[in-house]
Design a protein around this motif. Structure first.
Motif, PDB file in Angstrom:
ATOM      1  N   UNK A 147       0.887  -1.019  -0.134  1.00 58.68           N
ATOM      2  CA  UNK A 147      -0.030   0.143  -0.015  1.00 58.68           C
ATOM      3  C   UNK A 147       0.857   1.440  -0.057  1.00 58.68           C
ATOM      4  N   UNK A 148       1.890   1.271   0.976  1.00 56.32           N
ATOM      5  CA  UNK A 148       2.783   2.522   0.880  1.00 56.32           C
ATOM      6  C   UNK A 148       3.304   2.569  -0.522  1.00 56.32           C
ATOM      7  N   UNK A 155       1.820  10.734  -5.819  1.00 55.35           N
ATOM      8  CA  UNK A 155       2.075  12.111  -5.552  1.00 55.35           C
ATOM      9  C   UNK A 155       3.208  12.665  -6.578  1.00 55.35           C
ATOM     10  N   UNK A 156       2.843  13.734  -7.040  1.00 54.71           N
ATOM     11  CA  UNK A 156       4.069  14.573  -7.698  1.00 54.71           C
ATOM     12  C   UNK A 156       5.344  14.721  -6.924  1.00 54.71           C
ATOM     13  N   UNK A 157       6.455  14.878  -7.522  1.00 57.70           N
ATOM     14  CA  UNK A 157       7.758  15.410  -6.823  1.00 57.70           C
ATOM     15  C   UNK A 157       7.257  16.612  -5.792  1.00 57.70           C
ATOM     16  N   UNK A 164       1.552  12.934   2.545  1.00 59.81           N
ATOM     17  CA  UNK A 164       1.939  11.574   1.931  1.00 59.81           C
ATOM     18  C   UNK A 164       1.613  10.460   3.127  1.00 59.81           C
ATOM     19  N   UNK A 165       2.558  10.681   4.154  1.00 59.76           N
ATOM     20  CA  UNK A 165       2.332   9.742   5.502  1.00 59.76           C
ATOM     21  C   UNK A 165       0.936   9.511   5.709  1.00 59.76           C
ATOM     22  N   UNK A 169      -1.366   6.019   5.797  1.00 60.64           N
ATOM     23  CA  UNK A 169      -1.907   5.511   7.142  1.00 60.64           C
ATOM     24  C   UNK A 169      -3.292   5.374   6.768  1.00 60.64           C
ATOM     25  N   UNK A 170      -4.126   6.225   6.152  1.00 61.34           N
ATOM     26  CA  UNK A 170      -5.560   6.095   5.990  1.00 61.34           C
ATOM     27  C   UNK A 170      -5.817   4.897   5.120  1.00 61.34           C
TER      28      UNK A 170
END
Length: 259
Positions: A147-148, A155-157, A164-165, A169-170
């Motif tokens: 998932x991670x 996401x874009x750089x 993002x974390x 988590x969600x």
């Protein structure tokens, strides 16, 4: 939150805004491992003016139920909710896997959809041989790593790591069976040969930096649509999270004929 029992699942949803407001209702469908709160910015913007409906897909967010084996099964859930709410005609907005569900509904029930907006979505997931093998191998990773890895790439750089974390988590809170079953459903989804049948005015809005579902694949799909408007945004795959205000503005222009 209201719930609707559908085929072994309890779907959580929001139904806000004036039922007699301007325009037909708007319906928002989130993507894989996400939930209805992906649309918080759009909900806040549109609900004062018109009826807005969003849901947690089965097994996601606050909805119970096992994962769907096909995108068509998820489309059946959405249609059941709209029938329950007596919503006959609507503007349909879907992100990623939600866009796949939206296309399925547009093909099966074109008379009910006034406008269609697909956000970071495509009609068929296409990989090179090497990429396909890599994606298949990734399913063998420990669940949280799998998932991670997928969410990190969405996401874009330069997007803030802490945000993002939080998304990781969600997403990791989504049950493994739901995550993997829906992942397989997306990989087998293919309506590219049929999107020419969708004559509904359609908006295709995509993140330029999307490497999950690359913009080149969306543009290939766009050529098949009879009536499609394309907008490219400086974002990755998670456009509703990365650029919520910009996405809202694009959607607002589309639904009010100012695109």
């Amino acid at each position: 939150m209201p719930h609707l029992a559908v085929d072994g699942a309890a779907l959580t949803y929001d139904d806000e805004g004036p039922h007699d407001g301007d325009g037909v209702p708007m319906v928002f469908i989130h993507g894989w491992t996400a939930d209805r709160h992906r649309w918080d910015h759009q909900m806040a913007h549109f609900a004062p003016m018109r009826r807005v409906i969003r849901l947690d897909l089965r097994g996601h967010g606050e909805s119970s139920g096992s994962g769907a084996r096909t995108i068509e099964e998820l489309a059946v859930d959405v249609l059941a909710l709209l029938d329950h709410l007596e919503v006959d005609r609507f503007v349909l907005v879907g992100h990623s896997m939600g866009g796949m569900i939206a296309q399925t509904l547009a093909l099966g029930h074109p008379e009910r959809i006034e406008r269609l907006a697909l956000v970071n979505s495509i009609s068929r997931m296409t990989y090179s041989r090497g990429r396909g093998l890599l994606m298949a191998a990734s399913t063998l990773l420990p669940f949280k790593v799998f998932v991670a890895t997928n969410i990190q790439r969405a996401f874009a750089p330069g997007y803030p790591r802490e945000e993002i974390r939080e998304c990781i988590r969600a997403s990791s809170a989504t049950p493994r069976e739901v995550v993997m079953t829906c992942y397989a459903a997306m990989r087998s989804f293919d309506v590219l040969g049929r999107v020419g049948e969708i004559c509904t005015p359609t908006l295709l809005v995509h993140g330029y930096h999307d490497i999950q579902l690359p913009v080149a694949q969306m543009l290939r799909m766009a050529k098949a649509y009879p009536d499609a408007l394309v907008r490219i945004v400086d974002a990755g795959h998670e456009l509703p999270v990365e650029k919520p205000a910009e996405l809202t503005a694009v959607l607002d222009r589309f639904v009010t004929d100012r695109a």
